[in-house]
Design an enzyme around this catalytic site. Structure first.
Site, PDB file in Angstrom:
ATOM      1  N   ASP A 162      41.344  48.323  58.648  1.00 53.45           N
ATOM      2  CA  ASP A 162      41.585  49.646  59.251  1.00 53.45           C
ATOM      3  C   ASP A 162      43.004  49.833  60.295  1.00 53.45           C
ATOM      4  O   ASP A 162      43.585  48.641  60.242  1.00 53.45           O
ATOM      5  CB  ASP A 162      40.475  49.577  60.491  1.00 53.45           C
ATOM      6  CG  ASP A 162      40.397  50.669  61.538  1.00 53.45           C
ATOM      7  OD1 ASP A 162      40.497  51.927  61.062  1.00 53.45           O
ATOM      8  OD2 ASP A 162      40.876  50.377  62.648  1.00 53.45           O
ATOM      9  N   ASP A 220      44.146  51.839  63.502  1.00 58.93           N
ATOM     10  CA  ASP A 220      44.151  52.042  65.032  1.00 58.93           C
ATOM     11  C   ASP A 220      42.812  50.975  65.517  1.00 58.93           C
ATOM     12  O   ASP A 220      41.978  50.977  65.290  1.00 58.93           O
ATOM     13  CB  ASP A 220      43.618  53.324  65.390  1.00 58.93           C
ATOM     14  CG  ASP A 220      44.655  54.348  65.039  1.00 58.93           C
ATOM     15  OD1 ASP A 220      45.765  54.351  65.579  1.00 58.93           O
ATOM     16  OD2 ASP A 220      44.329  55.329  63.950  1.00 58.93           O
TER      17      ASP A 220
END
Length: 225
Positions: A19, A21
């Protein structure tokens, strides 16, 4: 040295899927400034809604709010433009730049709910190298917590998703990795409260490396040179 025991220290993986953020970089300050303006304009209390936005596609969050008389795509486009214009406070999670810079080119990908322009802008602002493979909001019809994004990343890297290690920070992303059949490690650098999960966690990437062995990638403590 890392601040927790190395997760999956005895396991080899074909690829590492990240991922973005909250996992490789923090964009919380920027995102919450933009979302707070938008939520206030539409009569919502940002304190109530902001915890729900992380790890989920912007368009999906807007649809879930079920606001009468708006075009969710137009609103999502407005938020995307504002986030692109506000990159103040975007920075790499500690140790992340060194960690991904040492990964083999065909051994990792970023799998994010952000749009591609926003993902590229945030990576540049944080000083992180771009990945060999990006899976962004434009690539997937069903965003996290659906498993589609991680399954697609593994397929495009030519590996089985069950042989991948997913790095995540938010419940929606953790659920996505779990549903895909991957192993998950949780990055807690941006957490303000403990997150209950069955998966191992580390705060950040300091002192961590992924050794490229004949059997795949193994997480190890990085030896100082």
């Amino acid at each position: 040295m890392t601040q927790n025991p190395i997760p999956y220290a005895d396991r080899r993986f074909d690829a590492l899927l990240f991922d973005m953020d909250g996992t490789l970089l923090t964009s919380i300050e920027s995102a919450e400034r933009v979302w707070s303006r938008w939520l206030t304009h539409h009569g919502f209390d940002p304190v109530e809604i902001l915890p729900r936005i992380h790890g989920v596609q912007t368009l999906e969050t807007i649809r879930r709010l079920d606001i009468p008389g708006i075009d969710p795509q137009q609103e999502a486009d407005w938020i995307a433009r504002e986030e692109l214009a506000d990159l103040d406070g975007v920075r790499a999670i500690e140790g992340a730049a060194e960690f991904v810079a040492r990964l083999p080119h065909d051994g990792w990908a970023i799998v994010t709910s952000a749009t591609r322009p926003l993902a590229e802008a945030r990576l540049a602002a944080a000083g992180l190298v771009p990945p060999p493979l990006f899976i962004t909001a434009e690539d997937i019809a069903r965003g996290k917590p659906a498993p589609d994004c991680y399954i697609a990343a593994a397929r495009r890297l030519g590996v089985a998703v069950t042989q991948c290690l997913v790095f995540e920070d938010a419940p929606a992303g953790i659920a996505s990795g779990r549903s895909a059949g991957a192993e998950v490690v949780v990055i807690t650098a941006t957490h303000t409260h403990p997150l209950t999960t069955e998966y191992p966690h580390i705060r950040d990437y300091r002192g961590l490396t992924a050794a490229h062995t004949d059997g795949g990638l193994m997480l190890q403590v990085r030896t100082a040179i």
